[in-house]
Design an enzyme around this catalytic site. Structure first.
Site, PDB file in Angstrom:
ATOM      1  N   HIS A 129      36.088  41.461  30.179  1.00 34.70           N
ATOM      2  CA  HIS A 129      35.281  40.295  30.562  1.00 34.70           C
ATOM      3  C   HIS A 129      34.107  40.191  29.572  1.00 34.70           C
ATOM      4  CE1 HIS A 129      32.385  38.099  33.147  1.00 34.70           C
ATOM      5  NE2 HIS A 129      33.369  37.817  33.972  1.00 34.70           N
ATOM      6  N   ASP A 206      33.951  49.241  33.894  1.00 33.64           N
ATOM      7  CA  ASP A 206      33.577  48.003  34.575  1.00 33.64           C
ATOM      8  C   ASP A 206      34.443  47.892  35.833  1.00 33.64           C
ATOM      9  OD1 ASP A 206      33.342  45.441  35.526  1.00 33.64           O
ATOM     10  OD2 ASP A 206      33.690  44.455  33.598  1.00 33.64           O
ATOM     11  N   GLN A 209      36.182  44.317  39.356  1.00 34.27           N
ATOM     12  CA  GLN A 209      37.425  44.023  40.084  1.00 34.27           C
ATOM     13  C   GLN A 209      38.021  45.300  40.679  1.00 34.27           C
ATOM     14  OE1 GLN A 209      38.487  40.939  40.588  1.00 34.27           O
ATOM     15  NE2 GLN A 209      37.104  39.930  39.144  1.00 34.27           N
ATOM     16  N   LYS A 232      31.572  40.015  44.763  1.00 30.18           N
ATOM     17  CA  LYS A 232      33.037  40.100  44.804  1.00 30.18           C
ATOM     18  C   LYS A 232      33.514  41.095  45.858  1.00 30.18           C
ATOM     19  CE  LYS A 232      33.365  38.695  40.006  1.00 30.18           C
ATOM     20  NZ  LYS A 232      33.603  39.085  38.613  1.00 30.18           N
ATOM     21  N   CYS A 370      36.082  33.930  31.342  1.00 28.45           N
ATOM     22  CA  CYS A 370      35.116  34.822  30.674  1.00 28.45           C
ATOM     23  C   CYS A 370      35.803  35.913  29.883  1.00 28.45           C
ATOM     24  CB  CYS A 370      34.147  35.456  31.674  1.00 28.45           C
ATOM     25  SG  CYS A 370      33.112  34.287  32.511  1.00 28.45           S
TER      26      CYS A 370
END
Ligand SMILES: *Cc1c(COP(=O)(O)O)cnc(C)c1O
Length: 412
Positions: A129, A206, A209, A232, A370
Site C-alpha cells: 500500500h 503492515d 489488513q 478497519k 493506493c
C-alpha cells in the site's frame, strides 16, 4: 450456505444485527456493504462506548489529579492493554498509539531515516500500500537510501526466493504487508522476518489488513514492528497502533515533540520519556483509543478460525458463481488468500462498474487501491474490489454477483 459445515458455531446474522448502519437502504435497495478493506462499519458496542465515555467520564489523560482524569486515564491505558493482548505483545509498553496505520509507518521511517547512510537499502514488496511505500521513498529522497522491490508471482504470491536474494549487508529495513489489500495474499511474515533478521535488517509488518483477516501474533511473527489501523478493525477513525519490540522502540528517536513525550525540559536540554509515551506527543486520541479497545474486545468474542472460514465461504461462493465468465480477470489467486475479490472487466472502467453496482445498493471500491506499483505490475489501470467482513452473508454475496453481472451487461 455453501460451506456450512465449517461455520456451524458462527452466526453472521447475529453479528449483523449489532451494526445499526447495515439495516439502512441505499438507492432504494438494502445496503450490501463490501468495502470493508477500505473501512469497516461499527458495532453498537463501539458506538455506545464512545457515547458513554463522553457522557460519563471524559477528561484529558495522565496529568490530572481529579476523578474524571483518572477514570479517563484508566480506560485509555486499559485499551492499550487490549491492543497488546490482541497482538500477543509481551507488554502494553510495546504499544504506541498513532492516528492510523499510515502514521505508525511514518513514525518508524522518520526515526530510521536519521541513521540512514547513502546506499543503505530498504526492501519493500510489489504489493505494498502507498502507506508502506511513500515513507520509505522519503528516505531515498532525503538520505540516499536505495529501495529494493521484492517481486510477486503471477498468482499474487510473494516470490520468496527473489526476496531472499535482495537481502544483503546494506539492508536496514524490510517493510512488508501481512495481507495485500488488493490481491488478498497473506504473506509468510514469520519467514520474511527470519530471513531479514539473518541479514541483520529490521522488519516492519503492515498489519492493516492482516490484523483483520490473518493472525496478528507479533511474537510468532518475530517482527520488530507491526502496524494496525483502528477503523478497519471495527473501531473509530483517527486511531491506530504501532507495536515495537522493546529494544526496537528504545532505539528509535522520537517522532513529534510536545507535551507528554518528555521527561524533562530545560532551556538548553531535553530528556525524553520512555516508550510508548516518547512517541505520543500532545493530547492523544483518547476517545478513539477507548473505542478501538472496545472494538477489539467485541471482535475477540468470535472464534478467529470460524470468522475466517465464514469470510472464505463468501469469497468462494462468489468465485463459484463467476466461474467461466471470461470477461472477468481476477487479480490475486494465491493459496490461502484472505476474503477479498479484486477484478478487472474487459472494456469497462472500474469506476463505472462501481457506480452501477451502487445503484443496486452494493458498495465496492474502484481505482488503484493506493497501490500504483502493484497496478503497474499487474498491467491494469484500475480494478474493482469487493471485500468481505464477518457481518456479510450469502445474500450479500449473491446480491454482489447479480449486480456485477448487470453492470457488465451494460458494457456489451
Ligand atoms: C488501509 C491500509 C493502510 C493505511 O491505513 P490508514 O488507516 O489509511 O492509515 C496501510 N496498509 C494497508 C495494507 C491498508 O489496507
Amino acid at each position: 450456505m455453501a460451506d456450512g459445515s465449517l461455520v456451524t458455531s458462527f452466526d453472521p446474522y447475529a453479528v449483523r444485527a449489532q451494526f445499526p448502519i447495515l439495516s439502512r437502504q441505499v438507492n432504494g435497495k438494502p445496503l450490501v456493504y463490501l468495502d470493508n478493506a477500505a473501512s469497516a462499519q461499527k458495532p453498537r458496542a463501539v458506538i455506545d462506548a464512545l457515547v458513554a465515555s463522553m457522557e460519563g467520564s471524559y477528561a484529558n489523560v495522565h496529568r490530572g489529579l481529579h476523578t474524571l482524569s483518572n477514570e479517563a486515564t484508566e480506560a485509555f491505558e486499559k485499551a492499550r492493554e487490549i491492543v497488546a493482548r490482541f497482538l500477543n505483545a509481551e507488554t502494553s509498553e510495546q504499544v504506541v498509539w498513532t492516528k492510523g496505520g499510515t502514521e505508525a509507518i511514518n513514525l518508524v521511517a522518520n526515526g530510521l531515516g536519521l541513521s540512514i547512510q547513502p546506499g543503505d537499502e530498504i526492501v519493500v514488496t510489489e504489493m505494498e500500500h502507498h502507506s508502506n511505500i511513500v515513507p520509505w521513498h522519503f528516505l531515498r529522497e532525503r538520505y540516499g537510501a536505495v529501495l529494493k522491490w521484492a517481486p510477486i508471482k503471477d498468482d499474487g504470491s510473494l516470490d520468496m526466493a527473489a526476496y531472499a536474494d535482495l537481502l544483503g549487508p546494506r539492508t536496514r529495513m524490510v517493510a512488508a504487508t501481512h495481507m495485500s489489500n488488493v490481491l488478498g495474499t497473506i504473506n509468510p511474515v514469520a519467514e520474511i522476518s527470519r530471513l531479514a533478521h539473518a541479514a541483520g535488517a529490521q522488519v516492519l509488518i503492515d498489519g492493516c489488513q492482516g490484523a483483520v483477516h490473518a493472525t496478528p501474533d507479533v511474537q510468532a511473527i518475530g517482527c520488530d514492528f507491526y502496524v494496525i489501523t483502528g477503523h478497519k478493525l471495527f473501531g473509530p477513525t483517527g486511531i491506530g497502533a504501532l507495536y515495537g519490540k522493546a529494544e526496537a522502540l528504545e532505539a528509535l528517536p522520537p517522532y513529534q515533540g510536545g507535551g507528554e513525550m518528555i521527561e524533562r525540559v530545560e532551556q538548553d536540554r531535553i530528556t525524553y520519556a520512555k516508550p510508548p509515551h516518547r512517541f505520543e506527543a500532545g493530547t492523544p486520541p483518547i476517545l478513539e483509543a477507548i473505542g478501538l479497545g472496545t472494538a477489539l474486545d467485541w471482535l475477540s468474542q468470535y472464534d478467529r478460525a470460524a470468522v475466517q472460514a465464514h469470510e472464505h465461504a463468501l469469497y468462494q461462493h462468489a468465485l463459484d458463481r463467476l466461474q467461466g465468465q471470461d470477461w472477468l480477470r481476477i487479480l490475486g489467486q494465491a493459496e490461502g488468500k484472505g476474503a477479498l475479490l479484486t477484478f478487472a472487466i474487459e472494456g469497462a472502467h472500474a469506476h463505472d462498474v462501481a457506480q452501477i453496482m451502487d445503484r443496486y445498493g452494493v458498495a465496492v471500491r474502484a481505482g488503484t487501491h493506493c497501490a500504483e506499483p502493484l497496478a503497474k505490475r499487474l498491467g491494469v489501470t484500475s480494478s474493482t474490489r469487493a471485500s468481505f467482513a464477518l457481518y456479510n452473508t450469502m445474500e450479500d454475496t449473491d446480491a454482489f454477483v447479480d449486480a456485477l453481472i448487470k453492470a457488465r451487461n451494460f458494457f456489451v
